[in-house]
Design a protein around this motif. Structure first.
Motif, mmCIF file in Angstrom:
data_model
loop_
_atom_site.group_PDB
_atom_site.id
_atom_site.type_symbol
_atom_site.label_atom_id
_atom_site.label_comp_id
_atom_site.label_asym_id
_atom_site.label_seq_id
_atom_site.Cartn_x
_atom_site.Cartn_y
_atom_site.Cartn_z
ATOM 1 N N ILE A 112 0.829 -1.204 0.000
ATOM 2 C CA ILE A 112 0.000 0.000 0.000
ATOM 3 C C ILE A 112 0.865 1.257 0.000
ATOM 4 N N LEU A 113 2.044 1.195 0.594
ATOM 5 C CA LEU A 113 2.938 2.352 0.585
ATOM 6 C C LEU A 113 3.354 2.753 -0.828
ATOM 7 N N ILE A 114 3.403 1.809 -1.759
ATOM 8 C CA ILE A 114 3.764 2.153 -3.143
ATOM 9 C C ILE A 114 2.516 2.436 -3.986
ATOM 10 N N GLY A 115 1.365 2.519 -3.332
ATOM 11 C CA GLY A 115 0.141 2.821 -4.046
ATOM 12 C C GLY A 115 -0.556 1.610 -4.619
ATOM 13 N N GLY A 116 -0.166 0.403 -4.193
ATOM 14 C CA GLY A 116 -0.786 -0.820 -4.686
ATOM 15 C C GLY A 116 -1.716 -1.419 -3.656
ATOM 16 N N ILE A 117 -2.185 -2.613 -3.961
ATOM 17 C CA ILE A 117 -3.023 -3.360 -3.025
ATOM 18 C C ILE A 117 -2.923 -4.834 -3.383
ATOM 19 N N ASP A 118 -3.044 -5.700 -2.410
ATOM 20 C CA ASP A 118 -2.938 -7.145 -2.653
ATOM 21 C C ASP A 118 -4.167 -7.843 -2.079
ATOM 22 N N LEU A 119 -5.059 -8.254 -2.966
ATOM 23 C CA LEU A 119 -6.281 -8.938 -2.555
ATOM 24 C C LEU A 119 -6.100 -10.448 -2.424
ATOM 25 N N SER A 120 -4.894 -10.924 -2.677
ATOM 26 C CA SER A 120 -4.694 -12.373 -2.760
ATOM 27 C C SER A 120 -4.113 -12.996 -1.500
ATOM 28 N N VAL A 121 -3.777 -12.194 -0.477
ATOM 29 C CA VAL A 121 -2.986 -12.738 0.638
ATOM 30 C C VAL A 121 -3.704 -13.860 1.384
ATOM 31 N N GLY A 122 -5.029 -13.785 1.503
ATOM 32 C CA GLY A 122 -5.756 -14.854 2.183
ATOM 33 C C GLY A 122 -5.658 -16.166 1.430
ATOM 34 N N SER A 123 -5.833 -16.101 0.117
ATOM 35 C CA SER A 123 -5.743 -17.313 -0.703
ATOM 36 C C SER A 123 -4.307 -17.821 -0.791
ATOM 37 N N MET A 150 -2.074 -17.467 1.518
ATOM 38 C CA MET A 150 -1.829 -18.106 2.812
ATOM 39 C C MET A 150 -2.347 -19.540 2.817
ATOM 40 N N ALA A 151 -3.570 -19.734 2.280
ATOM 41 C CA ALA A 151 -4.146 -21.084 2.236
ATOM 42 C C ALA A 151 -3.322 -22.000 1.338
ATOM 43 N N PHE A 152 -2.897 -21.498 0.185
ATOM 44 C CA PHE A 152 -2.082 -22.283 -0.748
ATOM 45 C C PHE A 152 -0.756 -22.658 -0.102
ATOM 46 N N VAL A 173 10.150 -23.719 4.816
ATOM 47 C CA VAL A 173 10.710 -23.344 3.513
ATOM 48 C C VAL A 173 9.638 -23.421 2.428
ATOM 49 N N ALA A 174 8.838 -24.490 2.458
ATOM 50 C CA ALA A 174 7.796 -24.669 1.442
ATOM 51 C C ALA A 174 6.771 -23.544 1.507
ATOM 52 N N ALA A 175 6.346 -23.175 2.705
ATOM 53 C CA ALA A 175 5.333 -22.126 2.853
ATOM 54 C C ALA A 175 5.865 -20.770 2.414
ATOM 55 N N THR A 176 7.063 -20.417 2.871
ATOM 56 C CA THR A 176 7.608 -19.092 2.537
ATOM 57 C C THR A 176 7.936 -18.986 1.052
ATOM 58 N N MET A 177 8.466 -20.052 0.456
ATOM 59 C CA MET A 177 8.787 -20.014 -0.971
ATOM 60 C C MET A 177 7.517 -19.942 -1.820
ATOM 61 N N THR A 178 6.465 -20.617 -1.385
ATOM 62 C CA THR A 178 5.189 -20.529 -2.104
ATOM 63 C C THR A 178 4.666 -19.094 -2.066
ATOM 64 N N GLY A 179 4.717 -18.486 -0.891
ATOM 65 C CA GLY A 179 4.283 -17.097 -0.766
ATOM 66 C C GLY A 179 5.127 -16.154 -1.592
ATOM 67 N N PHE A 201 5.794 -13.183 1.061
ATOM 68 C CA PHE A 201 6.597 -13.834 2.107
ATOM 69 C C PHE A 201 5.854 -13.837 3.437
ATOM 70 N N THR A 202 5.261 -12.702 3.803
ATOM 71 C CA THR A 202 4.528 -12.654 5.069
ATOM 72 C C THR A 202 3.280 -13.540 5.028
ATOM 73 N N ALA A 203 2.685 -13.711 3.843
ATOM 74 C CA ALA A 203 1.566 -14.653 3.716
ATOM 75 C C ALA A 203 2.040 -16.076 4.013
ATOM 76 N N GLY A 204 3.270 -16.409 3.577
ATOM 77 C CA GLY A 204 3.844 -17.715 3.883
ATOM 78 C C GLY A 204 4.099 -17.898 5.374
ATOM 79 N N ILE A 205 4.598 -16.845 6.023
ATOM 80 C CA ILE A 205 4.809 -16.904 7.471
ATOM 81 C C ILE A 205 3.471 -17.066 8.195
ATOM 82 N N ALA A 206 2.454 -16.339 7.726
ATOM 83 C CA ALA A 206 1.121 -16.454 8.328
ATOM 84 C C ALA A 206 0.585 -17.876 8.187
#
Length: 332
Positions: A72-83, A85-87, A112-118, A235-240
């Motif tokens: 959001i700081l760069i003026g964007g938005i990410d609607l995919s983080v929930g999905s 995270m599930a993936f 490693v698998a979760a963070t790399m997927t994110g 990456f934070t979605a993977g940590i979550a």
């Protein structure tokens, strides 16, 4: 760079820092008012067990919101983080249950698998939106469906469970009454705070949000900075995902539905502008706590789920209106 330019840069940084302190002070006062309100009207709000519950409940949203702050700081938005995270949770669930690995190796493989997927999902979002200058809203909406479908496909629409005992113990561990998973989230906040305030990378993210063309003309690779912001969010979605697995001891392909909205709400309530260029991760921390305190307090008061949703929505709308006037004030 001339002495005058350096002085001007210092003045701008001091002005941004002062606005950030004042903004966070206002959010802190709002949080304090909520705590006082619920302390008066509910008997069990300020008990040690309830405070622990609040810290545990806000952990996943806080982790997702930290990554969302960069985008959001760069003026964007990410609607995919929930999905995403599930993936990531499903991929990590498959990894942690592979035969032939000890508990420590299986847990390390899952992390490693979760963070790399994110990260890969974040790179995809960043490259597509930055290279073709497409609205991140649309690209991440597409990734929302891609990641959710991938989670269902990889898991065969089944919940994965039976993780190592050590993994479950990590999810419920406490240090002096503070959940370990919340400490993990707090460490991410501190790292993000340092990066955004004391590195060239962080300052340029603010610059991109304020005036992308000026950053580009100054010779900085705006494309890669944008990709990096979305990658951090992935990456934070993977940590979550790891925290979610450790807390519930399962990996579900339908986890995280609506989590992106809560993460965005925490960032906006925390004072980060939707138009980019203004905000702080400390504000995001306070915003996540406000959402957690509000949800917990409304449950203790005895309001229905429908009323809780309505009140939370009103708070989000109020935060956006406040951001509008804050933007007009800072533009003067």
């Amino acid at each position: 760079m001339t002495t005058q330019t350096l002085a001007e840069t210092g003045q701008v940084k001091r002005a941004i820092s002062l606005r950030s302190v004042l903004n966070n002070a206002g959010i802190g006062l709002a949080l304090l008012a909520l705590i006082l309100f619920f302390s008066v009207f509910t008997e069990h709000f300020l008990t040690a067990n309830n405070i622990t519950n609040i810290l545990t409940q806000i952990t996943i949203n806080l982790i997702l919101a930290v990554g969302m702050t960069f985008v959001i700081l760069i003026g964007g938005i990410d609607l995919s983080v929930g999905s995403v995270m599930a993936f990531a949770a499903v991929v990590a669930g498959k990894a942690i249950t592979l035969p032939g690995f000890g508990p420590a190796e299986a847990i390390a493989l899952a992390v490693v698998a979760a963070t790399m997927t994110g990260v890969l999902c974040g790179v995809f979002n960043g490259v597509i939106s930055a290279y073709w200058a497409l609205p991140s809203f649309i690209i991440t909406l597409g990734m929302l469906n891609i990641a959710r479908g991938a989670a269902l496909q990889v898991s065969d629409a089944q919940t994965i469970y039976a993780f190592p005992i050590a993994f479950e113990e990590f999810g419920s561990a406490m240090i002096y009454g503070v959940p370990v998973v919340f400490i993990v989230a707090l460490l991410l906040v501190l790292v993000a705070w340092f990066v955004l305030n004391y590195t060239v990378f962080g300052r340029l993210l603010y610059g991109i949000g304020n005036n992308e063309e000026a950053v580009r003309l100054a010779g900085h690779p705006v494309f890669w900075y944008k990709v990096a912001a979305f990658t951090i969010c992935g990456f934070t979605a993977g940590i979550a995902a790891i925290v979610y697995m450790a807390r519930l001891n399962i990996s579900s392909p339908i986890a995280g539905i609506g989590f992106e909205l809560n993460a965005i709400a925490a960032v906006i309530i925390g004072g980060t502008s939707l138009s980019g260029g203004r905000g702080s991760v400390i504000g995001t921390l306070l915003g996540a706590i406000i959402i957690g305190v509000l949800a917990n307090g409304l449950i203790l008061i005895g309001l229905s789920d429908f009323m809780r949703q309505m009140i939370t929505g009103i708070v989000i709308v109020f935060a956006v209106i406040l951001d509008h006037y804050r933007a007009k004030y800072t533009a003067k």
